[in-house]
Structures are given as C-alpha cells and as structure tokens.
Design a protein around this motif. Structure first.
Motif, short mmCIF file in Angstrom:
data_model
loop_
_atom_site.label_atom_id
_atom_site.label_comp_id
_atom_site.label_asym_id
_atom_site.label_seq_id
_atom_site.Cartn_x
_atom_site.Cartn_y
_atom_site.Cartn_z
N ALA A 1 0.83 -1.21 0.00
CA ALA A 1 0.00 0.00 0.00
C ALA A 1 0.86 1.26 0.00
CB ALA A 1 -0.93 0.00 1.22
N LEU A 2 1.91 1.26 0.82
CA LEU A 2 2.81 2.40 0.86
C LEU A 2 3.51 2.57 -0.49
CD1 LEU A 2 4.11 4.72 2.39
CD2 LEU A 2 5.80 3.11 3.30
N GLY A 3 3.82 1.47 -1.14
CA GLY A 3 4.46 1.53 -2.45
C GLY A 3 3.61 2.23 -3.49
N LEU A 4 2.28 2.02 -3.43
CA LEU A 4 1.37 2.70 -4.36
C LEU A 4 1.42 4.21 -4.14
CD1 LEU A 4 -1.75 0.34 -4.26
CD2 LEU A 4 -0.11 0.63 -6.14
N ILE A 5 1.45 4.61 -2.87
CA ILE A 5 1.51 6.05 -2.56
C ILE A 5 2.82 6.63 -3.05
CG2 ILE A 5 1.49 7.76 -0.70
CD1 ILE A 5 -0.23 5.81 0.93
N VAL A 6 3.92 5.90 -2.84
CA VAL A 6 5.24 6.37 -3.27
C VAL A 6 5.27 6.55 -4.79
CG1 VAL A 6 7.67 5.70 -3.52
CG2 VAL A 6 6.53 5.45 -1.31
N ARG A 7 4.75 5.58 -5.53
CA ARG A 7 4.78 5.67 -6.99
C ARG A 7 3.89 6.80 -7.49
NH1 ARG A 7 6.14 0.62 -5.66
NH2 ARG A 7 7.70 -0.41 -6.98
N ARG A 8 2.75 7.01 -6.83
CA ARG A 8 1.89 8.14 -7.21
C ARG A 8 2.61 9.46 -6.97
NH1 ARG A 8 -2.25 7.24 -4.13
NH2 ARG A 8 -3.47 6.07 -5.63
N ALA A 9 3.36 9.53 -5.89
CA ALA A 9 4.11 10.75 -5.58
C ALA A 9 5.18 11.02 -6.64
CB ALA A 9 4.76 10.64 -4.20
N PHE A 10 5.87 9.95 -7.09
CA PHE A 10 6.87 10.13 -8.14
C PHE A 10 6.22 10.61 -9.44
CE2 PHE A 10 9.96 7.45 -5.72
CZ PHE A 10 11.05 8.29 -5.85
N ASN A 11 5.06 10.03 -9.78
CA ASN A 11 4.38 10.45 -11.00
C ASN A 11 3.99 11.93 -10.94
OD1 ASN A 11 4.54 7.89 -12.09
ND2 ASN A 11 2.53 7.26 -11.33
N LEU A 12 3.46 12.36 -9.80
CA LEU A 12 3.07 13.75 -9.65
C LEU A 12 4.28 14.67 -9.73
CD1 LEU A 12 0.93 15.88 -9.11
CD2 LEU A 12 1.19 15.44 -6.65
N HIS A 13 5.38 14.27 -9.09
CA HIS A 13 6.59 15.08 -9.13
C HIS A 13 7.09 15.23 -10.57
CE1 HIS A 13 10.87 16.11 -8.67
NE2 HIS A 13 10.50 16.69 -7.54
N GLN A 14 7.01 14.16 -11.35
CA GLN A 14 7.44 14.21 -12.74
C GLN A 14 6.59 15.19 -13.54
OE1 GLN A 14 7.09 10.51 -14.87
NE2 GLN A 14 8.27 11.22 -16.61
N LEU A 15 5.27 15.15 -13.33
CA LEU A 15 4.39 16.06 -14.06
C LEU A 15 4.63 17.51 -13.64
CD1 LEU A 15 1.08 14.01 -14.07
CD2 LEU A 15 2.44 14.68 -16.05
N GLU A 16 4.87 17.75 -12.36
CA GLU A 16 5.15 19.10 -11.92
C GLU A 16 6.47 19.61 -12.50
OE1 GLU A 16 2.72 19.24 -7.68
OE2 GLU A 16 4.90 19.04 -7.66
N SER A 17 7.42 18.72 -12.68
CA SER A 17 8.67 19.10 -13.32
C SER A 17 8.43 19.49 -14.77
CB SER A 17 9.69 17.94 -13.25
OG SER A 17 10.03 17.66 -11.91
#
Length: 454
Positions: free
Chosen positions: A115-131
C-alpha cells in the motif's frame, strides 16, 4: 544503474524496517537516514523527489516533534519534494497536522509495504508532471510556448490555442468570447504574432473605456479643424493598423450609429476621417472580443446582426480560469517568478497552504485577479515563501473546497494529473501513459473509470 533510478529518501530509525523498505523498493535509488542531521545531509546531496518520513525519531521517538521539525526543514530547503509521513502516534491528529504543514500524504503504522508503495509511486508520477509544468513555464519565459506567453496544461485551453494557430494565417475575422480577465488580449496578440502580418502593427482599443462621443475619432481619425480641439490631422486606430491587426476589445459597447460606419469599412475596406472627404484604403485584420452575449443584444436591437457576422467569421470561446484545471497553480508560479525578479528577489516560492488556497479558490476575476493577487503578495512578502494570507485567501476558502474524504481527494488528484498529462501529450495515449508511469491498458481503464476524454 542506480543513478538512472528515481531517488527515494527513507527517514526511519528502526534498522529492521530500514532493511525491509530498502529491499521492497529496489526499483528506486534508495538512501536511508535515521535522524535529522543525516536526513538533511542526504536531501542536500541526493535531492530526492520523494521522501518517506517516520515522525517518531530520536530524540523524541515516542512523539512527533522531531519528525515535524524534519518535515518543515525538507519543505523549506526543497519545496517541491513529496514527503509521505508515517506514524502510529495520534494518527488522525498527526495526519491533519502533516498535511497542513505541506506533506504530500500520510500513512498510519504498522506499514503495509504494498500500500505504501502505491503512494510512493503516485508521488513520483506527480513530481514528474510538476517538473514538466516547470519546464513549460520556463519555456514560456523564453517565448517558446504556443501563442507567446500562453501557459496552460488544461485541454480546454490547449484546444483554444490550436484553433487560433490554425486560423492565424488566414484573413478571416476572429471573435473571442470570454469573461473579463480571461486573457482575450493575450490571445488576440497570439493571432497577430502567429500570422503573416506579425511584421505590421498590433493596435488595440478598448471600446468600453472611451466615451461614445470620442470613440469615432479614435477609430477613424480626424482632419484638422473637424471639431473643437482638433488642432491637427490625426490617424485613427484602423488606419494605424494598416498592414497589421486591429483588436477591438469589448466590441459590444460600440454604439449603433458607429456600428454602421464600422460595417461599411468591413465591406469596402476604406475609411474617411472625420471632417475629411478622401477615401483611404486600409488593409487590416480584425480581431474582436467581448464578455457580453451578442446574440441577446442582436435580439434586443442593440447590436447589428450583419456586423456580427462580419466580425464573427470564426468564434473562439475562452474558458474561465475555474474551467482550466491546474492552470491557476501553473500561472501563479509563473507570475511569482516574474514579479519576484522585478520587485522582491528574496521571494522564492509558494508555501503549501498558498498552493492549496490557489487550487481551491474559484477565481471570479480569472487570470487578471490571480495576477493582481500575486503581484501584491510579492511586494508585501516578508519571507521567502508566499502564504495563503499573503494572497488574502483564508483557510476557510480551501476548506470549503475539500473533497468528501481521502478516497475522493485521491480520485480528484488522479483526474487532475491525468488531464494534465493528456494536455502535455496533446491526447496521445502512449505518451500520456509514459508520463504517468503506467501501461496503456491501465490508462484506458482510468479514462473510463473517471469518464475522461482523451
């Protein structure tokens, strides 16, 4: 190789859990830290996009004070970091406090690795889009975005830009319909700058800002002695735009007698100055705009139908800022960068409460209101970050806009991220899936689940 992997910082003092998490996240370049000093040193050295942070750390392993101190320090040093806070201490209160301070998400212990892994991957995706958003804003400053200064991630606004690009090199008249403050003049300049007339003049006139008895002279010019005060011959705006583009803002405010004269010009492409007898040929492209309902004005006899069809060969409807998901944040960052460079270089960014307030506010004054609030905030700011109160946006504004629960909040965030990625990729499914870090079938499922159009 490790350097090609996304960088994840795990701040955790339990050695057993450290090893477990590092093993579980072998897809990432993982750095482990067990206290504040090592965590901040790793942040400076590695600049991780995502951090998982245990709140219970020495010297306060049974509390949360040290964890919150680290959270504040991370967001102060690198505000775009996505911090996922984990704790078993007063979970509900800690979660609220963490989110208020700027954490990306909260996870209650004991930790479920998957479950924590899903949150981590979502966070990476969002960071990439913000970049990607930051790169777009940077390019707009260099004049490399479509239509010059247009900054957007919203499909609605991208569609407007594409329409304008297609019609720019034709000679047809363009009518821009939209509320006040939506950027009609910016788009009119986009028509001009994208056309073969860009070497000529772009002349703008606000028809609502000039008294009725002076508007005719402003548009058509006058000869010396034509009326009291006409001490010299003066060219009008139409004549000044010869070889270029004339932008008639708030065209709905032109009085009926003057509408007749404007229609004659559009039919014959010649004008006569007030007090003159000579016909002057003028080659100008007309772009006009209004926030009024011209069809209602035509029905009421306040606007000529034949003039409307001359002016509205192509009609472009401009969405409000509230109808452009994600654009308020993008524009706010771009305005802050510009105003800070001009007026207050110590200001470096927007605090998390400001970002939340900007996203929640309905922006009745559209882009103009956002620009004015950012300018005032930058001028008056005392610190490095702009907060919600600096923007005169109170906590109540963002709370009223909160989703029903955390599940709804995550669904809302997913929708927004997907729409941003679609805009970036111009609707290309493969590129959108790549940006989001998911497969094409998964993206199709999400588009169907959230009723989103590609």
């Amino acid at each position: 190789m490790a350097e090609d992997k996304p960088r994840l910082l795990i701040v955790e003092d339990d050695e057993g859990l450290q090893a477990q998490l590092k093993w579980a996240y072998e897809d990432f370049d993982v750095t482990i830290a067990g206290d504040r000093a090592s965590a901040l040193a790793a942040l400076r050295a590695e600049e991780p996009a995502v951090v998982t942070l245990d709140l219970g750390l020495p010297p306060d392993p049974d509390g949360t004070t040290e964890g919150f101190a680290i959270l504040d320090a991370i967001l102060s040093l690198k505000p775009d970091t996505k911090v996922i806070v984990a704790s078993g201490h007063g979970a509900r209160e800690s979660a609220l406090h963490a989110i208020q301070r700027g954490a990306y998400d909260f996870y209650q212990k004991p930790i479920d690795i998957e479950a924590l892994g899903l949150i981590v991957r979502r966070a990476f995706n969002l960071h990439q889009l913000e970049s990607e958003n930051a790169r777009l804003a940077s390019k707009s400053d260099e004049g490399e975005t479509v239509l010059g200064g247009l900054i957007t991630a919203a499909p609605e606004m991208v569609k407007v830009a594409r329409t304008i690009e297609r019609v720019a090199n034709t000679s047809i008249s363009v009518m821009l319909l939209g509320a006040s403050g939506t950027g009609k003049e910016l788009l009119a300049r986009g028509v001009h700058d994208s056309s073969d007339r860009k070497g000529g003049a772009f002349v703008a006139i606000n028809c609502a800002a000039i008294p009725e008895n002076l508007l005719e002279a402003e548009l058509f010019g006058h000869e010396k002695g034509a009326f009291t005060g006409a001490v010299k011959t003066t060219e009008g705006k139409i004549e000044l735009a010869d070889g270029g583009t004339l932008f008639l803002d708030e065209v709905g405010d032109i009085p009926l007698p003057l509408q007749v004269k404007l229609l004659r010009f559009l039919q014959e492409r010649t004008i006569e100055r007030i007090g003159g007898r000579k016909s002057i040929s003028v080659d100008t492209r007309i772009v006009c705009a209004t926030h009024q309902n011209l069809e209602e004005m035509i029905a009421d006899g306040r606007f000529r139908e034949d003039l409307f069809y001359r002016l509205a060969e192509i009609v472009v409807k401009i969405p409000t800022l509230a109808e452009r998901p994600g654009d308020a944040t993008l524009l706010a960052k771009a305005f802050l960068k510009r105003f800070a460079a001009e007026m207050n270089p110590q200001v470096k960014g927007l605090a998390s409460d400001a970002l939340a307030a900007i996203d929640a506010w309905p922006w009745p004054g559209n882009v103009r209101e956002l620009e004015n609030r950012l300018k005032r905030a930058v001028i008056m700011a005392d610190g490095k970050l702009i907060h919600a109160e600096d923007l005169d946006l109170e906590a109540g504004d963002e709370e009223d806009a909160l989703p029903l629960n955390i599940k709804a909040a995550r669904e809302e965030a997913d929708r927004k991220v997907i729409r941003h990625a679609l805009a970036r990729s111009e609707g290309n499914i493969s590129n959108t899936a790549r940006l989001l870090g998911i497969s094409r079938p998964t993206l199709y499922d999400l588009l169907k689940q959230y009723d989103l159009q590609s």
